[in-house]
Design an enzyme around this catalytic site. Structure first.
Site, short mmCIF file in Angstrom:
data_model
loop_
_atom_site.label_atom_id
_atom_site.label_comp_id
_atom_site.label_asym_id
_atom_site.label_seq_id
_atom_site.Cartn_x
_atom_site.Cartn_y
_atom_site.Cartn_z
N GLN A 55 1.02 -1.05 -0.16
CA GLN A 55 0.04 0.38 0.02
C GLN A 55 1.06 1.62 -0.23
O GLN A 55 0.18 2.38 0.24
CB GLN A 55 -0.52 0.00 1.23
CG GLN A 55 -1.92 -1.01 0.72
CD GLN A 55 -2.73 -1.49 2.72
OE1 GLN A 55 -2.24 -1.67 3.82
NE2 GLN A 55 -3.83 -0.46 2.54
N HIS A 149 1.24 -8.87 4.15
CA HIS A 149 -0.27 -7.92 4.30
C HIS A 149 -0.40 -7.69 2.61
O HIS A 149 -0.63 -7.17 2.06
CB HIS A 149 0.37 -7.29 4.21
CG HIS A 149 -0.58 -5.93 5.01
ND1 HIS A 149 -0.98 -5.75 6.34
CD2 HIS A 149 -1.82 -5.84 4.11
CE1 HIS A 149 -1.92 -4.94 6.21
NE2 HIS A 149 -2.54 -5.07 4.73
N ASN A 193 -1.25 -10.60 7.64
CA ASN A 193 -2.42 -9.85 7.98
C ASN A 193 -3.68 -10.41 8.02
O ASN A 193 -3.78 -10.86 6.42
CB ASN A 193 -1.84 -8.45 7.45
CG ASN A 193 -3.22 -7.63 7.49
OD1 ASN A 193 -2.77 -6.71 8.70
ND2 ASN A 193 -3.73 -7.24 6.59
N GLU A 367 -4.19 -2.94 13.99
CA GLU A 367 -5.25 -1.63 13.42
C GLU A 367 -6.46 -1.36 14.08
O GLU A 367 -7.06 -2.46 14.35
CB GLU A 367 -5.46 -2.57 11.99
CG GLU A 367 -4.63 -2.54 10.90
CD GLU A 367 -4.90 -2.81 9.81
OE1 GLU A 367 -5.63 -2.84 9.67
OE2 GLU A 367 -3.77 -3.97 8.89
C1 BGC Z 1 -6.09 -3.95 6.02
C2 BGC Z 1 -5.69 -2.91 5.41
C3 BGC Z 1 -6.24 -1.60 4.91
C4 BGC Z 1 -7.57 -1.37 6.49
C5 BGC Z 1 -8.13 -0.43 5.88
C6 BGC Z 1 -6.84 -4.27 6.92
O1 BGC Z 1 -8.22 -4.52 6.34
O2 BGC Z 1 -5.00 -5.00 7.07
O3 BGC Z 1 -4.91 -2.90 4.77
O4 BGC Z 1 -6.00 -1.41 4.15
O5 BGC Z 1 -8.60 -2.34 6.72
O6 BGC Z 1 -9.40 -0.85 5.00
#
Ligand code: BGC
Length: 451
Positions: A55, A149, A193, A367
């Site tokens: 990304q 990822h 991930n 995250e």
């Molecule tokens: C992922 C990221 C993604 C984020 C927002 C997550 O599911 O690990 O790569 O950008 O969500 O959508």
């Protein structure tokens, strides 16, 4: 060796190996004290930003997703191209994490750069990622490394990816190289991930494809993978995001176990965990049995794998309403973010509560975040999310860190560059990075270690 021992031993080894700079590494060198004062997070809590190679790095040309995003039609609205040019601007990104006041950085290393052809490992690329991890260490930033990822090498996809019985061994061989080459510097790691991502999408009523249609991965995948196979001249092409979970999940669980063993066999003594994407699933009108079904189908196997690992990384953004018939659209009064997910900062606290009821290992939020053009809304989201997280911790959830998604506005899969999850803006005409007020806000909380 248990988790805390592993962290202690790792920090001792690191200090011995590299001198006093590493003694300043804030990291969870010891288990954070539980029951910190109201509003305060435990000592040693990790405050980080998360990112992903495909990304942000740009020109990940040997990867499977590069093939898929450059097809016509493509499920991705636009190609990743140069992305944020993080491959070359690595130092700038680490400096940004530090400037924000965070003490940790989660990023991924790209299998397709390290092993661009089957069995050919690039020493130069291994060195590149070693330098990235060392840059974190030098800046006092705890490196949290993801080995995969979503993107894999193009050759791996062209031979059928997780559909092939030896795929776990191939992944473990890559993990072994990484471990030997940079394991002494890694702070913590996960092999995958969100390995449950395709299952999550299946249960999400609001996911949209590039054409604005609801995402139906199962029916989209076959023609897409056929087209990709034609493009690379193989009989079979399979890429994780478009894979069949019935085949991919067991293979990836085995790959997780083998990679974990490989990572632990190297020179580093760092914890290895499993990440699970989890929604705040709320039953409505008697939807409890459906919630239980979703949890069983989407999370259970990976939560079990996390339970056999050193930690669980949870990733969650919003809530999902689930009736007896299945997922429902959010209610009429709901507010939505730019990604059309319900604006629901309280989700992460509930997700952590659920996760803590399922595993005994420490938890990290790896995250959590929001796509919005309104940075004041991101600040409000961060405040709501951290308040919810702190409540869950006060109730007993053993959470050791919070990584915000994401450091930079970047390439957001099917949505291209349209989404803005970043704490830092990137001008795509010259890659200039500008810290947003929300980045400073999170950094202030991190430095205070309190909300
Ligand atoms: C992922 C990221 C993604 C984020 C927002 C997550 O599911 O690990 O790569 O950008 O969500 O959508």
């Amino acid at each position: 060796m248990d988790f805390d021992d592993a962290l202690d031993r790792r920090s001792i080894l690191m200090s011995m190996a590299a001198g006093s700079a590493l003694l300043a590494t804030p990291a969870a060198a010891a288990a954070p004290a539980r029951g910190a004062a109201k509003g305060s997070f435990p000592k040693g809590f990790l405050w980080g930003a998360s990112s992903a190679g495909h990304q942000t790095e740009g020109n990940n040309v040997s990867s499977d997703l590069w093939v898929v995003e450059n097809m016509k039609p493509s499920p991705f609205r636009e190609r990743s191209g140069d992305a944020c040019d993080s491959y070359h601007r690595w130092d700038e990104d680490v400096a940004l994490v530090k400037a924000l006041g965070l003490n940790a950085y989660r990023f991924s290393i790209e299998w397709s750069r390290i092993e661009p052809e089957e069995g050919h490992f690039s020493l130069a690329e291994l060195d590149h990622y070693r330098r990235c991890i060392a840059a974190c260490r030098d800046a006092g930033i705890f490196p949290n490394v993801t080995l995969n990822h979503f993107s894999s090498p193009r050759w791996f996809a062209a031979r059928g990816a997780w559909n092939k019985p030896d795929a776990p061994e191939l992944f473990a061989r890559y993990a072994d190289r990484v471990s030997k080459h940079m394991g002494d510097l890694i702070g913590m790691a996960v092999p995958f991930n969100e390995p449950n991502a395709p299952l999550v999408v299946k249960w999400s009523p609001d996911m949209q494809s590039a054409t604005g249609q609801p995402m139906d991965i199962a029916s989209m995948s076959a023609p897409l993978m056929k087209l990709a196979a034609k493009k690379v001249g193989s009989d079979e092409f399979s890429s994780f995001l478009f894979s069949d979970p019935k085949v991919a999940v067991p293979a990836m669980i085995r790959a997780h176990e083998l990679a974990m063993a490989a990572l632990k066999a190297g020179p580093g003594k760092f914890p290895v965990g499993a990440i699970v994407s989890i929604g705040d699933d709320q039953a409505v009108d008697g939807g409890e049995a459906k919630v239980a079904q979703k949890r069983q189908e989407v999370y259970a196997q990976w939560l079990e794998a996390a339970g056999r690992s050193d930690f669980l990384g949870v990733q969650g953004y919003t809530r999902y309403l689930i009736g007896p018939e299945g997922p429902r659209k959010a209610g009429k009064d709901a507010q939505f973010t730019k990604s059309k997910w319900e604006y629901y900062p309280a989700a992460i606290g509930n997700i952590v509560r659920y996760a803590a009821s399922q595993v005994k290992v420490p938890i990290y939020v790896t995250e959590n975040g929001i796509s919005t053009d309104d940075d004041a809304q991101r600040i409000a989201y961060i405040n709501g999310a951290l308040a919810g997280l702190k409540n869950a911790m006060d109730e007993g959830a053993d959470v050791r860190g919070y990584f915000h998604w994401t450091l930079l506005d970047n390439w957001e899969w099917n949505e291209g560059f349209h989404q803005r999850f970043g704490l830092v803006d990137v001008d795509r005409t010259n890659f200039k990075r500008t810290i947003k007020p929300s980045g400073r806000h999170l950094g202030t909380i991190a430095k205070r270690n309190a909300i």
